[in-house]
Design an enzyme around this catalytic site. Structure first.
Site, PDB file in Angstrom:
ATOM      1  N   THR A 185      35.861  25.922  48.479  1.00  0.00           N
ATOM      2  CA  THR A 185      35.536  27.134  47.729  1.00  0.00           C
ATOM      3  C   THR A 185      34.103  26.996  47.240  1.00  0.00           C
ATOM      4  O   THR A 185      33.678  25.908  46.864  1.00  0.00           O
ATOM      5  CB  THR A 185      36.439  27.323  46.496  1.00  0.00           C
ATOM      6  OG1 THR A 185      36.274  26.184  45.663  1.00  0.00           O
ATOM      7  CG2 THR A 185      37.879  27.473  46.881  1.00  0.00           C
ATOM      8  N   GLU A 330      42.206  29.503  47.956  1.00  0.00           N
ATOM      9  CA  GLU A 330      43.356  28.682  47.541  1.00  0.00           C
ATOM     10  C   GLU A 330      44.692  29.286  47.948  1.00  0.00           C
ATOM     11  O   GLU A 330      45.730  28.666  47.789  1.00  0.00           O
ATOM     12  CB  GLU A 330      43.351  28.519  46.006  1.00  0.00           C
ATOM     13  CG  GLU A 330      42.312  27.557  45.477  1.00  0.00           C
ATOM     14  CD  GLU A 330      40.980  28.228  45.180  1.00  0.00           C
ATOM     15  OE1 GLU A 330      40.695  29.305  45.753  1.00  0.00           O
ATOM     16  OE2 GLU A 330      40.209  27.668  44.377  1.00  0.00           O
ATOM     17  N   LYS A 438      33.542  40.422  26.244  1.00  0.00           N
ATOM     18  CA  LYS A 438      34.329  40.356  25.013  1.00  0.00           C
ATOM     19  C   LYS A 438      33.588  41.136  23.932  1.00  0.00           C
ATOM     20  O   LYS A 438      32.565  40.700  23.431  1.00  0.00           O
ATOM     21  CB  LYS A 438      34.545  38.903  24.601  1.00  0.00           C
ATOM     22  CG  LYS A 438      35.290  38.133  25.694  1.00  0.00           C
ATOM     23  CD  LYS A 438      35.874  36.836  25.212  1.00  0.00           C
ATOM     24  CE  LYS A 438      36.805  36.259  26.255  1.00  0.00           C
ATOM     25  NZ  LYS A 438      36.177  35.354  27.198  1.00  0.00           N
ATOM     26  N   TRP A 443      38.639  43.244  25.333  1.00  0.00           N
ATOM     27  CA  TRP A 443      38.036  42.942  26.627  1.00  0.00           C
ATOM     28  C   TRP A 443      37.610  44.217  27.336  1.00  0.00           C
ATOM     29  O   TRP A 443      38.383  45.169  27.440  1.00  0.00           O
ATOM     30  CB  TRP A 443      39.033  42.213  27.537  1.00  0.00           C
ATOM     31  CG  TRP A 443      39.319  40.803  27.122  1.00  0.00           C
ATOM     32  CD1 TRP A 443      38.812  40.142  26.039  1.00  0.00           C
ATOM     33  CD2 TRP A 443      40.193  39.885  27.784  1.00  0.00           C
ATOM     34  NE1 TRP A 443      39.314  38.873  25.985  1.00  0.00           N
ATOM     35  CE2 TRP A 443      40.169  38.684  27.046  1.00  0.00           C
ATOM     36  CE3 TRP A 443      40.992  39.951  28.926  1.00  0.00           C
ATOM     37  CZ2 TRP A 443      40.915  37.569  27.413  1.00  0.00           C
ATOM     38  CZ3 TRP A 443      41.728  38.833  29.286  1.00  0.00           C
ATOM     39  CH2 TRP A 443      41.684  37.658  28.537  1.00  0.00           C
TER      40      TRP A 443
HETATM   41  P1  AMP Z   1      37.320  33.374  47.649  1.00  0.00           P
HETATM   42  O1  AMP Z   1      38.097  32.135  47.404  1.00  0.00           O
HETATM   43  O2  AMP Z   1      35.880  33.141  47.912  1.00  0.00           O
HETATM   44  O3  AMP Z   1      37.972  34.223  48.664  1.00  0.00           O
HETATM   45  O4  AMP Z   1      37.336  34.199  46.278  1.00  0.00           O
HETATM   46  C1  AMP Z   1      38.530  34.582  45.657  1.00  0.00           C
HETATM   47  C2  AMP Z   1      38.241  35.495  44.510  1.00  0.00           C
HETATM   48  O5  AMP Z   1      37.659  36.710  45.002  1.00  0.00           O
HETATM   49  C3  AMP Z   1      39.447  35.950  43.741  1.00  0.00           C
HETATM   50  O6  AMP Z   1      39.878  34.991  42.805  1.00  0.00           O
HETATM   51  C4  AMP Z   1      38.935  37.226  43.085  1.00  0.00           C
HETATM   52  O7  AMP Z   1      38.170  36.941  41.926  1.00  0.00           O
HETATM   53  C5  AMP Z   1      38.019  37.777  44.130  1.00  0.00           C
HETATM   54  N1  AMP Z   1      38.703  38.818  44.909  1.00  0.00           N
HETATM   55  C6  AMP Z   1      39.314  38.695  46.098  1.00  0.00           C
HETATM   56  N2  AMP Z   1      39.790  39.887  46.510  1.00  0.00           N
HETATM   57  C7  AMP Z   1      39.489  40.789  45.556  1.00  0.00           C
HETATM   58  C8  AMP Z   1      39.691  42.190  45.383  1.00  0.00           C
HETATM   59  N3  AMP Z   1      40.305  42.927  46.299  1.00  0.00           N
HETATM   60  N4  AMP Z   1      39.235  42.757  44.261  1.00  0.00           N
HETATM   61  C9  AMP Z   1      38.597  42.031  43.307  1.00  0.00           C
HETATM   62  N5  AMP Z   1      38.353  40.722  43.421  1.00  0.00           N
HETATM   63  C10 AMP Z   1      38.791  40.099  44.521  1.00  0.00           C
END
Ligand code: AMP
Length: 545
Positions: A185, A330, A438, A443
C-alpha cells in the site's frame, strides 16, 4: 462431522487451465508498450505461462520466492502473474509511480529475487539497481528486436527465455492458503506495507467480482481494466475475465483520454474500470469532441469517490451503467458495490442516484461494521458516521514481515475510512479518518463537500482540507481547479453549495490552483495540499463558520 465433498484447493492455476480448456480462443488484446496491438488467447496464455514457469525455475525461483514486476497492463504481465503463482512463487506487483526511496524500500523489504520490467522502466531500474540488495536477475518484458541498450547487468529478454522452453510442465497442487501475490500500500505516512494475497483469497474474490451485482463480467463481455495491475491487482478484473472466459483488453502504458476512447471504441469494450481522475479526463474529451460510448455498458468507478456529476454524465449522457465500488489493497480489493436491489430499483430516479453516489452494498465475503471512537457499533441509519471496519476471507489479517497486530478483538480490520450505512445497506465513505474536518466538535465530510463542488459547471476538480481555526478548531478550505478559461469566487461557490450542504459546512474560503496533487494510485494527496497551505490562515472577517 465433516461433509463428504472433495477438498479441491482453490488455486489460481485452476482458473487459467479452465479458461484454456473451455474458453481457449477467447481473446486477450494489448495496446502494447512497443506500439502494435498484440492479440493472443487464453489457450496460448496458459501454454506460455507454463513455459515461463519452467524458465523461472531455471533462474532458481522456487516456492515462496518473490518475483517483482514493474509493468503496465499487458499479456506478458498476466503470464507472469499466472506463472509465478501457479508454480507456488509470489507475483509482487510494484507501482512504478512511487518515489525512488519507496521503490527501493519495497523491493528490498520484499527481497525480490527476480525483477521483470517493461521497456518504459529501464531508466528507472538503472537508477535504482545499485540500491537493490536482493535482485539476482533482471528480465525485460519485450522481444529480441526491442531489447534496449542498457547499463543493466545481463538483462534477460522475456521472449527469449519463454520461447526457449517446451511447456512440458504440470501446475503443482498445494495448500490454497499459500501466498500468491504481494502488493504494497502506498500509505501517505510511514513505510509502505505489504499485503500478501493467497490463492484462496484471490479465487474467492474472483468469484465475487464476476457477478451481475458486482462488476458483471460474464463470458459475453469484453472487459478493459484501466486500473493498473500494480494497483490492487487491477481490482481483480484479469482474474475475473479468466474465470469466466470474458474477452480481456489491456491498455498497456496508455492512459490519455484519446487513446482510451480509441481502445474502448475499436475493441468494442463493454465493461471497464478505473479511478475517477481517468473518467474526469475521458468525459472532458467526449464533451470536447462530441464522441460517444456506443459499446460500453458498465463502468466501475472506485479508488476515490465518484462525484454525482460523473455518475449522471455516464448514465444520462452516454447510457452507461455506473458501478460505484469501494475497496482497498488490504481487501483484495473489492468490498462493496452500489448496484440496486429490487427495493431500491423501485425508488424514484433521483433517489437511486443518491444511492449510486454512495460506495455501495457489502458483497458477500466482506462483513462491515461502523463503530464510534469507543468501539460501540453504530446503527444503519444513513447518518451515524464512524470508523469502517471489515473482516472476511479476502481481508488482510497482517502485513508482510510486520509483527504489528492489525485486527481488533473481533477479528475486524480498521480501514481508516469514516463511513455510515443506510437502511438499504448502502455504505457511504464520508472521509479518511485523518482527512475529516473537525469543526466545533462535529465532523465535516471533505468528500461530500468535494462532490458538491465538482457539480459546479466551472469546476474541473476540487479538494477540501481543514485549516486550523482559533474558535472552531478547523474550518474547510475549498481548493479548486477551474475548467479552462473559467474562474470561480468564494461568494459564488458558497452560494452554489448553500442548498447542497449544511450551512456550517460551507467552506470559509475558496482558492484556485492549476493542479491538485495526486498519489501514485490516483487519489488526491491531502498531505501534500495541507503542506502547501500550511501557513494559510482565513481572513478574520470571513471566518464566521
Ligand atoms: P488503495 O489501497 O490504494 O486502493 O486505497 C484504499 C482507499 O481508497 C480506501 O480506504 C478509501 O479511503 C479509498 N477509496 C476506495 N474506493 C473509494 C470510493 N469509491 N470512494 C471513496 N474512497 C474510496
Amino acid at each position: 462431522m465433516f461433509g463428504l465433498m472433495q477438498d479441491w484447493p482453490l488455486l489460481q492455476s485452476r482458473i487459467l487451465t479452465h479458461a484454456a480448456r473451455f474458453h481457449g480462443s477467447a481473446g486477450i488484446v494489448t495496446y502494447s508498450v512497443e506500439g502494435p496491438v498484440h492479440r493472443t488467447d487464453y489457450a496460448t496464455l496458459e501454454l506460455r505461462a507454463r513455459k515461463l514457469a519452467q524458465a523461472l525455475g531455471r533462474l532458481g525461483v522456487g516456492h515462496g520466492d518473490r518475483v517483482a514486476t514493474l509493468a503496465w497492463n499487458t499479456w506478458r504481465h498476466l503470464e507472469l502473474w499466472f506463472a509465478t503463482s501457479g508454480m507456488g512463487a509470489i507475483a509482487h506487483t510494484v507501482n512504478p509511480r512511487l518515489f525512488d526511496d519507496q521503490l527501493v524500500y519495497i523491493l528490498n523489504h520484499a527481497e525480490d529475487a527476480v525483477l521483470c520490467l517493461d521497456l518504459s522502466f529501464v531508466p528507472l531500474v538503472e537508477r535504482l539497481l545499485p540500491r537493490l540488495a536482493h535482485v539476482r536477475h533482471i528480465v525485460i518484458l519485450t522481444d529480441r528486436a526491442h531489447m534496449p541498450a542498457t547499463k543493466l547487468p545481463d538483462p534477460l529478454c522475456y521472449e527469449d527465455i519463454v520461447e526457449a522452453e517446451d511447456g512440458d510442465y504440470a501446475w503443482p497442487t498445494f495448500d490454497e492458503n499459500t501466498a500468491s501475490g504481494l502488493c504494497y500500500t502506498s500509505g501517505t505516512t510511514g513505510d509502505p506495507k505489504g499485503v500478501l494475497y493467497s490463492h484462496r483469497s484471490t479465487v474467492l474474490h474472483a468469484f465475487a467480482t464476476v457477478s451481475t451485482d458486482t462488476l458483471g463480467i460474464s463470458a459475453r463481455e469484453t472487459a478493459l481494466p484501466i486500473v493498473p495491475m500494480f494497483h490492487a491487482n487491477a481490482w481483480g478484473v484479469p482474474f475475473a475475465t479468466t474465470l469466466t472466459g470474458a474477452r480481456l483488453v489491456l491498455n498497456g502504458p496508455h492512459h490519455d483520454p484519446e487513446t482510451l476512447w480509441k481502445i474502448l471504441d475499436e475493441e468494442r469494450v463493454s465493461v471497464t474500470a478505473a479511478v475517477p481522475t481517468i473518467w474526469l479526463a475521458l468525459l472532458e474529451y467526449l464533451r470536447a469532441t462530441g464522441r460517444g460510448l456506443p459499446h460500453l455498458k458498465a463502468v466501475t468507478i472506485g479508488g476515490s469517490a465518484a462525484p454525482r456529476a460523473m455518475i449522471e454524465a455516464f448514465e444520462h449522457d452516454y447510457d452507461v451503467r455506473v458501478h460505484h465500488a469501494w475497496g482497498m489493497t488490504e481487501t483484495n480489493p473489492l468490498g462493496s458495490v452500489g448496484t440496486m436491489t429490487a427495493e431500491t430499483a423501485a425508488l424514484p430516479p433521483e433517489q437511486q442516484l443518491d444511492l449510486k453516489c454512495k460506495q455501495g452494498r457489502p458483497v458477500f465475503g466482506v462483513e462491515m461494521r461502523i463503530v464510534d471512537d469507543d468501539g460501540r457499533i453504530l446503527p444503519h441509519d444513513g447518518r451515524s458516521a464512524g470508523h469502517l471496519k471489515v473482516r472476511g476471507p479476502w481481508v488482510a489479517r497482517a502485513y508482510y514481515r510486520d509483527e504489528t497486530p492489525i485486527l481488533d478483538a473481533d477479528g475486524f480490520f480498521d480501514t481508516g475510512d469514516v463511513a455510515h450505512i443506510d437502511q438499504y445497506g448502502f455504505m457511504q465513505i464520508t472521509d479518511r479518518a485523518k482527512d475529516v474536518i473537525k469543526s466545533g466538535g462535529e465532523w465535516i465530510s471533505s468528500i461530500a463537500l468535494e462532490n458538491a463542488a465538482v457539480a459546479h459547471p466551472d469546476v474541473l476538480e476540487a479538494a477540501v482540507i481543514g485549516i486550523p481555526h482559533p474558535k472552531w478548531t478547523e474550518r474547510p478550505l475549498l481548493v479548486v481547479v477551474p475548467r479552462a478559461g473559467r474562474t470561480v469566487s468564494r461568494e459564488e461557490m458558497r452560494a452554489f453549495l448553500a442548498d447542497k450542504v449544511a450551512k456550517w459546512w460551507l467552506p470559509d474560503d475558496v482558492v484556485m490552483v492549476d493542479e491538485i496533487p495526486h498519489s501514485a494510485t490516483g487519489k488526491i494527496q491531502k498531505t501534500a495540499l495541507r503542506e502547501r497551505f500550511r501557513d494559510y490562515r482565513f481572513d478574520a472577517a470571513a471566518t464566521d463558520g
